[in-house]
Design an enzyme around this catalytic site. Sequence first.
Site, short mmCIF file in Angstrom:
data_model
loop_
_atom_site.label_atom_id
_atom_site.label_comp_id
_atom_site.label_asym_id
_atom_site.label_seq_id
_atom_site.Cartn_x
_atom_site.Cartn_y
_atom_site.Cartn_z
N ASP A 95 0.88 -1.17 0.00
CA ASP A 95 0.00 0.00 0.00
C ASP A 95 0.93 1.24 0.00
O ASP A 95 2.12 1.13 0.30
CB ASP A 95 -0.86 -0.04 1.27
CG ASP A 95 -1.59 1.27 1.51
OD1 ASP A 95 -2.24 1.76 0.57
OD2 ASP A 95 -1.47 1.81 2.63
N ASP A 104 -0.23 5.13 0.83
CA ASP A 104 -0.51 6.13 1.87
C ASP A 104 -0.55 5.49 3.24
O ASP A 104 -1.37 4.60 3.50
CB ASP A 104 -1.83 6.84 1.58
CG ASP A 104 -1.76 7.64 0.29
OD1 ASP A 104 -0.87 8.48 0.18
OD2 ASP A 104 -2.59 7.39 -0.61
#
Length: 240
Positions: free
Chosen positions: A9, A11
């Site tokens: 991922d 953020d």
Amino acid sequence: MRLKALIFDVDGTLAETEELHRRAFNETFAELELSREWPDPCGGWQWSVATYGRLLKTTGGKERIAAYLTNDLAIDAVAFSQRVAEIHARKTQRFAALISSGGLDLRPGIARLMQLARQNGLAMAVATTTSGPNVDALCRACFGKSASDVFNVVAAGDDVATKKPAPDVYLLALERLGLDAGTCIALEDSSNGVRAAKSAGLRCIASPSLYSANDDLSAADEIVAEFYAAEPLITRWLPA
Ligand code: XBP
Ligand code: MG
């Protein structure tokens, strides 16, 4: 398990980006004078830390802006989504400018996990809700390279019909990697991200970020305080 790839991922996982996103949203709202266009009953077009923390439950910047507005606007649905897309495009430009001005570091342990992947011939992918240009801006700021020079595969929010917690972006990353879920590990920071990874059938190691400190990450296979602690867990699954 024969491990073949790590899927990151962006953020909150690669880096603590959400304060830069919040600033980019707020600067865009002020520049475009949105409080004249859409007088807002919920507290104005400057998102506080508390407001943003609440709004993060809606993944995706365009979806977040739309969720913030009330439904009874005197504007048709097509014009509304076009305007939201324009606002968000400006926010994306601002985010790139903010990130390129420096000061953003990878989260502790991330560089080490990437080194571990390279040393052991693992592929690396991104599965994110944010948009492709933001992944590129982050890679240029943190690695001095484009996203395609850092990662074998990038699957971004607007590449799929439904954003996290739906599994779509992870399934797309797997398709582009040409790998089965059983051979990959997802690294996540949020409840929505863990739900997406697990719905895609992936093993998931989660580490809470600033904005997800109170998220329920219990669906993850492992929870670590920082990604340094993921190294021995991943090493266990490396091909012999
Ligand atoms: C991150 C997000 C993103 C960013 C903003 O979720 O929800 O929307 O906050 O980026 P995750 P955009 O880390 O679970 O992928 O404005 O480009 O959407
Ligand atoms: Mg995240």
